[in-house]
Motif scaffolding. Structure first.
Motif, short mmCIF file in Angstrom:
data_model
loop_
_atom_site.label_atom_id
_atom_site.label_comp_id
_atom_site.label_asym_id
_atom_site.label_seq_id
_atom_site.Cartn_x
_atom_site.Cartn_y
_atom_site.Cartn_z
N ALA A 70 58.64 13.99 48.67
CA ALA A 70 57.49 14.90 48.66
C ALA A 70 56.44 14.38 49.63
O ALA A 70 56.42 13.19 49.95
CB ALA A 70 56.92 14.98 47.25
N ARG B 66 60.22 26.49 54.08
CA ARG B 66 59.73 26.49 52.69
C ARG B 66 60.65 27.32 51.80
O ARG B 66 60.91 26.96 50.65
CB ARG B 66 58.29 27.03 52.63
CG ARG B 66 57.68 26.89 51.24
CD ARG B 66 56.28 27.43 51.16
NE ARG B 66 56.24 28.85 51.48
CZ ARG B 66 55.15 29.60 51.41
NH1 ARG B 66 54.00 29.04 51.05
NH2 ARG B 66 55.17 30.88 51.71
N TYR C 195 59.76 20.71 52.20
CA TYR C 195 59.20 19.89 51.12
C TYR C 195 57.88 20.46 50.61
O TYR C 195 57.21 19.84 49.78
CB TYR C 195 59.01 18.45 51.60
CG TYR C 195 60.33 17.75 51.88
CD1 TYR C 195 61.10 17.25 50.84
CD2 TYR C 195 60.81 17.63 53.18
CE1 TYR C 195 62.32 16.64 51.08
CE2 TYR C 195 62.02 17.02 53.44
CZ TYR C 195 62.77 16.52 52.38
OH TYR C 195 63.99 15.93 52.62
N VAL C 196 57.49 21.63 51.12
CA VAL C 196 56.26 22.30 50.64
C VAL C 196 56.65 23.23 49.49
O VAL C 196 57.63 23.96 49.58
CB VAL C 196 55.61 23.10 51.79
CG1 VAL C 196 54.41 23.89 51.28
CG2 VAL C 196 55.17 22.16 52.91
N LYS C 197 55.85 23.22 48.43
CA LYS C 197 56.15 24.05 47.25
C LYS C 197 55.84 25.52 47.55
O LYS C 197 54.96 25.82 48.36
CB LYS C 197 55.31 23.59 46.06
CG LYS C 197 55.64 22.19 45.57
CD LYS C 197 56.68 22.27 44.46
CE LYS C 197 56.86 20.94 43.73
NZ LYS C 197 57.18 19.79 44.53
N ASP D 291 52.23 26.76 47.75
CA ASP D 291 51.30 26.10 48.67
C ASP D 291 51.29 26.77 50.03
O ASP D 291 52.28 27.35 50.46
CB ASP D 291 51.68 24.62 48.80
CG ASP D 291 51.22 23.83 47.60
OD1 ASP D 291 50.23 24.23 46.97
OD2 ASP D 291 51.88 22.83 47.26
N ASP E 66 51.65 21.00 42.68
CA ASP E 66 51.63 21.42 44.09
C ASP E 66 52.54 20.47 44.88
O ASP E 66 53.26 19.67 44.31
CB ASP E 66 50.20 21.47 44.63
CG ASP E 66 49.57 20.09 44.74
OD1 ASP E 66 50.25 19.09 44.38
OD2 ASP E 66 48.41 20.00 45.17
N SER E 67 52.47 20.60 46.20
CA SER E 67 53.39 19.83 47.04
C SER E 67 53.01 18.37 47.17
O SER E 67 53.81 17.57 47.63
CB SER E 67 53.43 20.42 48.44
OG SER E 67 53.85 21.75 48.42
#
Lengths: 501, 47
Positions: free
Chosen positions: A8, A68, A255-257, A260, B37-38
């Motif tokens: 992350a 993403r 790796y970005v949710k 986000d 969050d990330s």
């Protein structure tokens, strides 16, 4: 089957700096000013910025959004990121280009990165002091001709540093390197740029002022603006400078949710790269070189559209005119900033391969990093030993593969996945409002530009294939083909393999 | 420096600098999203 990948990002700023570091490379300082001089001076900025808006930013959105989206399904390498957008096998196999390109470019890019380490060391140690211009230029020639073991040792060390940082993971390795490297790069760049533009004639052996160099670079020749060559050069520069079509942006973004932001992050990282290129990149080598050598000589040295010779053969000599202390400081800053520009890019090239091994084969990050380092050393040997092999890797992995991959991904995103879903993905969690015009640019304009670039490159591809092959060229092509087929086989094998999480 | 060169340089560099600073400032001041969050550094619970 995908295994759980627990990597992350540590912070949002770290992500943006890592993405900007991925984009900022040696070309920002060496290639951009040379391209501007060869393509209309200040007028070049017009096609350059138009290409940034119509191709660069849209492709950044596409790559961030694609990455993403793939990350939602636990995939961090392009074969499976593409596969998450459309299940047909063709996309997954086209996504292999995203692994091929990174590994292929890294094979020769780490070698140039190693030059910056060597030159920083020799500058710090004062080895260029007392040499004349020919001797400094000759040092470069003897270096790339491998007259000593230093180039190979430095290259192995450089690959080792990359491997070590990658083995520490995304947050403690890649992000940490970006958080240290990017601020230092900006600091060194600003100091050298101020030095370049404030240089005056008669001071420390300079024949002209730095401002003359700026004038030379920025004087617009508007007669060139409608020349196709200028537009192709601008499109090419935007392509290379933003690291588009490689698969590294997808990997970082995966790796970005989902909730986000990517819209603001993509814009910020992209524009940061432009700042380094347009503001700092134009204010260092040309003003300093023109100050000592004059316009005609600099024009001649940048005729091939690259500032490599100015950066490594000329600048170290010019720095020696500033006295021992300033010469060492300038050398450390110049080659230090090139090193930071290089390593933040090569780390981005390493990450997709590691993610592939972690995701699909359950490899530990450290072993994946060692495998990457080993592969780079193996593939890089011909690039180090032969400039012809170096050129082949640069052409096939570093140019043609990028264009094919980009064309494939924009078609996949806008026309197969669908622009409605794609637009929703770009805007999900966005901290800024993305102008609606980009929706249509991504769907219609960017694919056409990429198609034109691809079709425009076909004659060159044909001519390259038809040229008689030397042993070195055949070896380089054989290695690249073997690498590509090997990666295809690994992707195929990983699908068949049953793994226990 | 000629007027045309100065104009091109200042127009390009000021535009790029202002947009870069503005966007980076937006990144720095954007409100964090609710967890998860990330980003690890603002996690309430260690991973």
């Amino acid at each position: 089957m995908t295994l759980e990948n627990k990597e992350a990002w540590g912070s949002r700023v770290g992500l943006v700096l890592a993405m900007a570091g991925n984009a900022v490379g040696l070309g920002n300082f060496l290639r951009f000013p040379a391209q501007a001089i060869q393509n209309g001076g200040g007028a070049f900025i017009i096609p350059y910025l138009v290409c940034f808006l119509l191709m660069g930013l849209p492709m950044l959105y596409v790559e961030w959004a694609t990455g993403r989206f793939g990350g939602k399904t636990g995939n961090h390498s392009t074969p499976y990121i593409f596969g998450s957008l459309d299940k047909r096998a063709i996309w997954k196999y086209l996504g292999v280009l995203g692994l091929f390109t990174n590994l292929g470019i890294c094979a020769y890019y780490t070698y140039i990165e190693a030059w910056t380490m060597s030159w920083a060391w020799h500058s710090a140690a004062g080895h260029f002091m007392g040499m004349n211009a020919d001797q400094v230029a000759g040092f470069f020639t003897s270096y790339i001709n491998l007259e000593t073991s230093e180039p190979i040792l430095m290259w192995v060390l450089c690959v080792g540093v990359n491997t070590y940082i990658l083995s520490r993971g995304l947050q403690k390795g890649v992000e940490m390197a970006a958080k240290i490297g990017m601020p230092l790069l900006l600091l060194f760049g600003v100091i050298l740029a101020i030095r370049g533009v404030t240089m005056t004639a008669g001071e420390q052996g300079a024949s002209f002022s730095g401002v003359l160099g700026l004038n030379f670079l920025w004087t617009p020749d508007f007669s060139t603006i409608w020349t196709p060559k200028v537009w192709l050069s601008a499109a090419g520069q935007i392509f290379f400078t933003l690291s588009l079509g490689m698969g590294s942006i997808h990997c970082y973004s995966s790796y970005v949710k989902p909730k986000d932001d990517i819209a603001l992050n993509a814009m910020s990282a992209g524009w940061m790269n432009e700042f380094v290129e347009v503001v700092l990149g134009s204010a260092i080598i040309i003003p300093i070189a023109v100050g000592y050598l004059g316009i005609d000589k600099v024009a001649q040295m940048t005729a091939a559209g690259s500032g490599l010779s100015l950066g490594f053969q000329t600048l170290p000599y010019l720095f020696t005119q500033w006295g021992p202390f300033l010469s060492a400081a300038a050398g450390i800053m110049w080659f230090g900033l090139l090193f930071f520009a290089g390593i933040t890019s090569s780390l981005a090239m390493g990450t997709p391969g590691l993610a592939f091994l972690e995701d699909r084969f359950g490899w530990d990050r450290r072993w994946a990093a060692f495998a990457f380092g080993g592969a780079v050393l193996l593939l890089g040997i011909p690039c180090v030993l032969s400039q012809e092999a170096f050129g082949e890797f640069d052409y096939w992995a570093g140019t043609i593969s990028l264009v094919v991959f980009s064309l494939a991904e924009v078609i996949l995103f806008a026309w197969v996945f669908g622009m409605e879903k794609g637009w929703a993905e770009i805007n999900a969690g966005a901290d800024i409002k993305v102008p609606i015009v980009f929706k249509y640019v991504i769907k219609y304009v960017t694919p056409v530009i990429l198609l034109v670039v691809f079709v425009g490159s076909l004659p060159s591809i044909w001519a390259t294939i038809m040229k008689p092959m030397t042993f070195q060229v055949a070896l380089a092509r054989g290695l690249m083909l073997g690498m590509f087929l090997g990666l295809l086989a690994l992707v195929h094998f990983s699908d068949k393999r049953k793994v226990t999480p | 420096m000629s007027t045309s060169a100065l104009t091109m340089m200042l127009a390009a560099q000021i535009t790029v600098t202002v947009i870069t600073l503005y966007l980076f400032w937006k990144v720095l001041t954007a409100k964090p999203k609710a967890e998860p969050d990330s980003f690890v550094e603002n996690d309430d619970v260690p991973r």
